[in-house]
Design an enzyme around this catalytic site. Structure first.
Site, mmCIF file in Angstrom:
data_model
loop_
_atom_site.group_PDB
_atom_site.id
_atom_site.type_symbol
_atom_site.label_atom_id
_atom_site.label_comp_id
_atom_site.label_asym_id
_atom_site.label_seq_id
_atom_site.Cartn_x
_atom_site.Cartn_y
_atom_site.Cartn_z
ATOM 1 N N SER A 80 0.839 -1.195 0.000
ATOM 2 C CA SER A 80 0.000 0.000 0.000
ATOM 3 C C SER A 80 0.875 1.246 0.000
ATOM 4 O O SER A 80 2.050 1.202 0.369
ATOM 5 C CB SER A 80 -0.940 0.013 1.214
ATOM 6 O OG SER A 80 -0.209 0.180 2.412
ATOM 7 N N CYS A 81 0.266 2.342 -0.456
ATOM 8 C CA CYS A 81 0.920 3.649 -0.430
ATOM 9 C C CYS A 81 -0.185 4.685 -0.283
ATOM 10 O O CYS A 81 -1.283 4.352 0.150
ATOM 11 C CB CYS A 81 1.773 3.861 -1.684
ATOM 12 S SG CYS A 81 0.845 3.894 -3.224
ATOM 13 N N LEU A 82 0.068 5.919 -0.672
ATOM 14 C CA LEU A 82 -0.950 6.955 -0.508
ATOM 15 C C LEU A 82 -1.971 6.942 -1.645
ATOM 16 O O LEU A 82 -3.167 7.000 -1.407
ATOM 17 C CB LEU A 82 -0.264 8.326 -0.406
ATOM 18 C CG LEU A 82 -1.109 9.472 0.120
ATOM 19 C CD1 LEU A 82 -1.647 9.172 1.511
ATOM 20 C CD2 LEU A 82 -0.298 10.752 0.139
ATOM 21 N N GLY A 84 -1.556 4.778 -4.767
ATOM 22 C CA GLY A 84 -1.586 3.566 -5.571
ATOM 23 C C GLY A 84 -0.445 3.415 -6.561
ATOM 24 O O GLY A 84 -0.179 2.318 -7.027
ATOM 25 N N SER A 87 2.554 1.523 -4.797
ATOM 26 C CA SER A 87 2.219 0.127 -4.488
ATOM 27 C C SER A 87 2.218 -0.713 -5.768
ATOM 28 O O SER A 87 2.626 -1.874 -5.748
ATOM 29 C CB SER A 87 0.888 0.015 -3.740
ATOM 30 O OG SER A 87 -0.176 0.567 -4.472
#
Length: 100
Positions: A80-82, A84, A87
């Protein structure tokens, strides 16, 4: 946004269900983002810039650095990231190293 190989995008609810099944959740945001926006419970933070090296570490070194058992190439992992983008990059990196 969250990414997994079988289903490139998973919802927050799907992630919660996956976590019940012992999926390793790797948050690839930068450490300052974790400090500013908060840590996702039961995730480990490996910034995207460290991910390739981390996934190739000796398992003992990985455990020492991230306080988590290193995933095997067949273990389920979610990134996950902020937004997408990172990720999806993380997913590509992991798959290029042989993770399924």
């Amino acid at each position: 946004s969250l990414c997994a190989a079988a289903e490139p995008n998973v919802s927050y609810q799907e992630l919660k269900d996956l976590k019940k099944a012992n999926v390793l959740h790797i948050d690839v945001r930068e450490r300052w983002e974790i400090d500013r926006f908060g840590k996702i419970p039961e995730s480990i933070n490996i910034p995207l810039g460290e991910l390739m090296d981390a996934l190739q570490m000796d398992p003992t070194e990985f455990k020492d650095q991230y306080n988590q058992k290193m995933p095997s190439k067949s273990d389920p992992v979610v990134f996950s990231c902020l937004a997408g983008t990172r990720s999806k990059q993380a997913l590509g990196f992991a798959m290029s190293l042989g993770f399924s």
